[in-house]
Design an enzyme around this catalytic site. Sequence first.
Site, short mmCIF file in Angstrom:
data_model
loop_
_atom_site.label_atom_id
_atom_site.label_comp_id
_atom_site.label_asym_id
_atom_site.label_seq_id
_atom_site.Cartn_x
_atom_site.Cartn_y
_atom_site.Cartn_z
N LYS A 1 0.82 -1.21 0.00
CA LYS A 1 0.00 0.00 0.00
C LYS A 1 0.86 1.27 0.00
O LYS A 1 0.37 2.34 -0.33
CB LYS A 1 -0.97 -0.01 1.18
CG LYS A 1 -2.07 -1.05 0.99
CD LYS A 1 -3.14 -0.97 2.05
CE LYS A 1 -4.21 -2.02 1.80
NZ LYS A 1 -3.75 -3.40 2.10
C1 PLP Z 1 -4.40 -4.52 1.57
C2 PLP Z 1 -3.62 -5.79 1.55
C3 PLP Z 1 -3.97 -6.87 0.71
C4 PLP Z 1 -5.18 -6.86 -0.17
O1 PLP Z 1 -5.09 -5.95 -1.24
P1 PLP Z 1 -6.40 -5.47 -2.01
O2 PLP Z 1 -5.93 -4.44 -2.97
O3 PLP Z 1 -7.32 -4.90 -0.96
O4 PLP Z 1 -6.98 -6.66 -2.66
C5 PLP Z 1 -3.13 -7.98 0.69
N1 PLP Z 1 -2.05 -8.06 1.49
C6 PLP Z 1 -1.71 -7.06 2.33
C7 PLP Z 1 -0.51 -7.20 3.19
C8 PLP Z 1 -2.47 -5.88 2.39
O5 PLP Z 1 -2.12 -4.90 3.23
#
Ligand code: PLP
Length: 440
Positions: A111
């Site tokens: 993210k």
């Molecule tokens: C947010 C997140 C996901 C999922 O990603 P999406 O875009 O919501 O499908 C997977 N792994 C981690 C570590 C995350 O923080």
Amino acid sequence: MKFLSSRADPAGGGSPVSFRQAVFSGLSPDGGLYVPVEQPELGSRIAAISKQASFPELAAAIVAELVGEELGGETARRICERAFTFAPAMQPLEDGLTLLELFHGPTCAFKDFGASFLATSMEEILRQEGRRAVILVATSGDTGSAVAQAFAGKQNVEVVVLYPSGRISSLQEQQLTTVGGNVTALEIQGSFDDCQRLVKQAFMDPELRRTLTLSSANSINLGRLLPQALYYIYGHLQLERGTDEPLLYCVPSGNFGNLTAGVYAWQWGLPVAGFIAATNVNDVIPEYLLTGRFRPRSSLKTISNAMDVGDPSNFERLQVAFGGSVGQMRKWIRGIRITDPETRRTMRRVYEEAGMLIDPHTAVGVLAARRYREQTGYRGQILSLATAHPGKFLDTVREATGVTPDLPAALTEALSKEKQAVALKPSLDLLRGFLLDRYS
Ligand SMILES: *Cc1c(COP(=O)(O)O)cnc(C)c1O
């Protein structure tokens, strides 16, 4: 590029907005998510990028094509140079399966790519326009820390993060509350729902709207989604292989932003063999791919908790991308569901076989990739997204493998700093008073 609400009539209607409008409004006024009106054709541009290009160089080339006309090519390039001070890394795991590590940013999860790009874009746009803005974010943990770190020290923008007191992990709290400067943490004496309600009310409050430019940085913001397409392209260029065969991407998914970004990269012209949507038992989309019915429901708690999503909001974007046809979506995306015991076993096996510690989200992807090969006999290359550093999920990794992963330096640093938060009861009057007092 122009953008329309995912809820706009596909036959026409609805007025397209610019990148900057999409970024600052977050959600479309009709409640939909912004989607590209038309996907740009970048196939030859992608093919022309050197395999030696660094991640910021690649990003600048693509982003200049996407939004250069609107923001100016120089601005597009500067956003990428300043946003991407960290890069993805390729990590071979076994024959035909490579991890694309996306956890080398400030909060050690993928993210960071979206949050950093959004923050830098907002800063550049606000500076161009000579405006200031206040970003309000409600968080139940991880999103808030990625946003807080991404906006740290940015000009023309103040960030207020609301989090529920005593209900997030101490590491997350440290990451939120130790940034300081233009980032203020509000410790709300209530639940996550209270935080979300307060943010919604603040956006609708006439006095706040009159006095301040309020904006959000939710995970559905287009400015967080677009940059995630970049590392699919990077992986395609970086993976050493005999030919330039297209890759199959395996994506551990919850809200499906990451997977949607991969689909966009493919629609822009990136050669792709297909996608695996790897979920934990919150398998609304794998079920949809199987049955054609979309049945959102309450989420179940799992050890890959960033994927505990029962009503994935990016489903609307995926539907638009595939023209509303489950048949089309099935041709390109295969859903695979992994349980907690399977996730733990995978963490243990990967440690025993490869000496590598992986976090539970990444493990869901690894097992889904292996299972896909077993089920289909697929022999090509799979690139599986490693979404978080194992040190972020220390207890789970230790329980599964018996080994304690190192805490990455970025996280250790936050632990040693002093917490600074303003405690507030969950009341709109108090929040309004605080915001006006500070920022008007
Ligand atoms: C947010 C997140 C996901 C999922 O990603 P999406 O875009 O919501 O499908 C997977 N792994 C981690 C570590 C995350 O923080």
